[in-house]
Design a protein around this motif. Structure first.
Motif, mmCIF file in Angstrom:
data_model
loop_
_atom_site.group_PDB
_atom_site.id
_atom_site.type_symbol
_atom_site.label_atom_id
_atom_site.label_comp_id
_atom_site.label_asym_id
_atom_site.label_seq_id
_atom_site.Cartn_x
_atom_site.Cartn_y
_atom_site.Cartn_z
ATOM 1 N N LEU A 1 8.303 108.510 26.659
ATOM 2 C CA LEU A 1 8.345 107.910 28.033
ATOM 3 C C LEU A 1 8.269 109.170 28.772
ATOM 4 C CD1 LEU A 1 8.426 105.522 29.671
ATOM 5 C CD2 LEU A 1 11.100 106.141 29.985
ATOM 6 N N PRO B 1 8.322 111.762 32.253
ATOM 7 C CA PRO B 1 9.450 111.934 32.972
ATOM 8 C C PRO B 1 9.154 111.505 34.286
ATOM 9 C CG PRO B 1 8.838 114.149 31.848
ATOM 10 C CD PRO B 1 7.680 113.029 31.394
ATOM 11 N N GLN C 1 9.994 107.955 34.066
ATOM 12 C CA GLN C 1 11.527 107.784 34.004
ATOM 13 C C GLN C 1 11.940 107.853 35.589
ATOM 14 O OE1 GLN C 1 13.594 107.300 31.149
ATOM 15 N NE2 GLN C 1 14.689 106.565 32.884
ATOM 16 N N GLU C 2 11.462 108.754 36.320
ATOM 17 C CA GLU C 2 11.742 108.946 37.696
ATOM 18 C C GLU C 2 11.557 107.659 38.373
ATOM 19 O OE1 GLU C 2 10.078 112.344 39.371
ATOM 20 O OE2 GLU C 2 10.991 113.701 37.837
ATOM 21 N N VAL D 1 11.562 104.679 37.448
ATOM 22 C CA VAL D 1 12.181 103.493 36.874
ATOM 23 C C VAL D 1 13.802 103.846 37.614
ATOM 24 C CG1 VAL D 1 13.725 102.907 35.035
ATOM 25 C CG2 VAL D 1 11.224 103.377 34.616
ATOM 26 N N TRP D 2 14.336 104.872 37.722
ATOM 27 C CA TRP D 2 15.710 105.179 38.346
ATOM 28 C C TRP D 2 15.464 104.961 39.847
ATOM 29 C CZ3 TRP D 2 19.977 104.995 36.003
ATOM 30 C CH2 TRP D 2 20.129 105.107 34.776
ATOM 31 N N ARG E 1 13.792 98.585 30.277
ATOM 32 C CA ARG E 1 13.605 99.182 29.081
ATOM 33 C C ARG E 1 13.166 98.562 28.041
ATOM 34 N NH1 ARG E 1 18.712 100.569 30.700
ATOM 35 N NH2 ARG E 1 19.900 98.911 29.342
ATOM 36 N N ASN F 1 5.716 101.746 24.383
ATOM 37 C CA ASN F 1 5.781 102.802 23.463
ATOM 38 C C ASN F 1 5.397 102.636 22.041
ATOM 39 O OD1 ASN F 1 6.675 105.872 23.285
ATOM 40 N ND2 ASN F 1 8.311 104.796 21.773
#
Length: 298
Positions: A4, A6, A9-10, A12-13, A33, A40
């Motif tokens: 994943l 970065p 991921q940012e 998502v958060w 997720r 993935n």
């Protein structure tokens, strides 16, 4: 994409942090997720998927055996994330939003509802539990049956949630979207709740705690409810969940004369349409034409 990125991921958060309710955020996080793990697995870039990928994912949820309602909820959560990405101008359009979603019957609920005798059997079994948790069990089962909170709401209750207004014992419940509703705790339920609070020896912290003093989690409460259902001798106790107790509260309240609006407000529903799902199955069964036909045959 073997890993994943970065930047993903940012995003998502950032989206999860926008959710006002921690329970909503946790649920969305799980759903997202699963989708990202799917991406993935098939080396898909989550920021470049199209409606076809969404259709394949929807089909994979069905193959896993998820109910139409659960699959539709997961797809809606992922689509909400993509809608957020459009607003952030990370992507141009929410292609995932066009994925085929399983049809759900808004008049049906897969949750069981207990009869009056079954609900009383649960209260009796809870009162006769054993071990250190006896007082807690004797308090939490009638509390959930007579007040009808969501299990996530129960896990966040503290001693400070209790109050006293207009001569009545109350509980302050923080529901979905951080919306607060104040409910009356019936004297009978308050009596066993008070006995539990006195018995455990401390008046602060979570309302329903583990032996270690931490708040009970949803899984803890689910296990407890199923165990009490077994002890009560209920049919198929594995189907008796915390949500079944909430469902039972709604149906028993309406059977005893509460209006749909009153029950909807007590449950914290945005619309009475959601509340109607709780009672439709009962009335459908009660009015089933099979009873009329049976009177002819026997």
């Amino acid at each position: 994409m073997s890993l994943l990125e970065p930047s993903v991921q940012e995003l998502v958060w950032a989206w999860l942090m926008r959710q006002r309710s921690p329970h909503t955020g946790a649920a969305y996080g799980r759903d997202l997720r699963e989708w990202l793990a799917f991406c993935n697995q098939f080396d898909l870039d989550p920021l470049s998927v199209d409606v076809g990928h969404g259709d394949v994912y929807a089909r994979s949820l069905q193959v896993r055996g998820l109910s139409a309602r659960s699959a539709a909820r997961k797809l809606a959560a992922v689509s909400s994330w993509y809608g957020y990405l459009v607003r952030r101008r990370v992507i141009k359009a929410n292609e995932f939003g066009g994925a085929n979603r399983p049809e759900t019957n808004r008049k049906e609920s897969s949750t069981v509802s207990l009869t009056e005798s079954e609900a009383r059997a649960m209260v009796y079994a809870a009162a006769n539990d054993h071990g250190w948790q006896r007082l807690r069990t004797a308090a939490i089962i009638p509390f959930m049956l007579s007040v009808g909170p969501r299990v996530a709401e129960v896990t966040t209750l503290t001693h400070a949630s209790l109050g006293y207004e207009h001569g009545m014992q109350t509980v302050r419940i923080v529901g979905k979207g951080e919306k607060i509703r104040t409910r009356q705790i019936p004297p009978e339920a308050m009596e066993v709740l008070s006995a539990y609070l006195v018995g455990r020896g401390f008046a602060q912290g979570p309302l329903f705690a583990t032996a270690a003093g931490r708040p009970m989690l949803a899984g803890d409460i689910t296990d407890l409810v199923k165990r009490v259902a077994r002890q009560a001798g209920l049919h198929r106790p594995e189907r008796v969940t915390p949500h079944a107790l909430r469902h039972t509260f709604a149906t028993l309240a309406i059977e005893r004369g509460a209006s749909l609006d009153e029950v909807s407000e007590a449950l914290g529903h945005e619309s009475t349409d959601t509340t109607k799902i709780y009672v439709h199955a009962l009335r459908r069964l009660e009015n089933d034409p099979s009873v009329k036909v049976a009177k002819v045959l026997w």
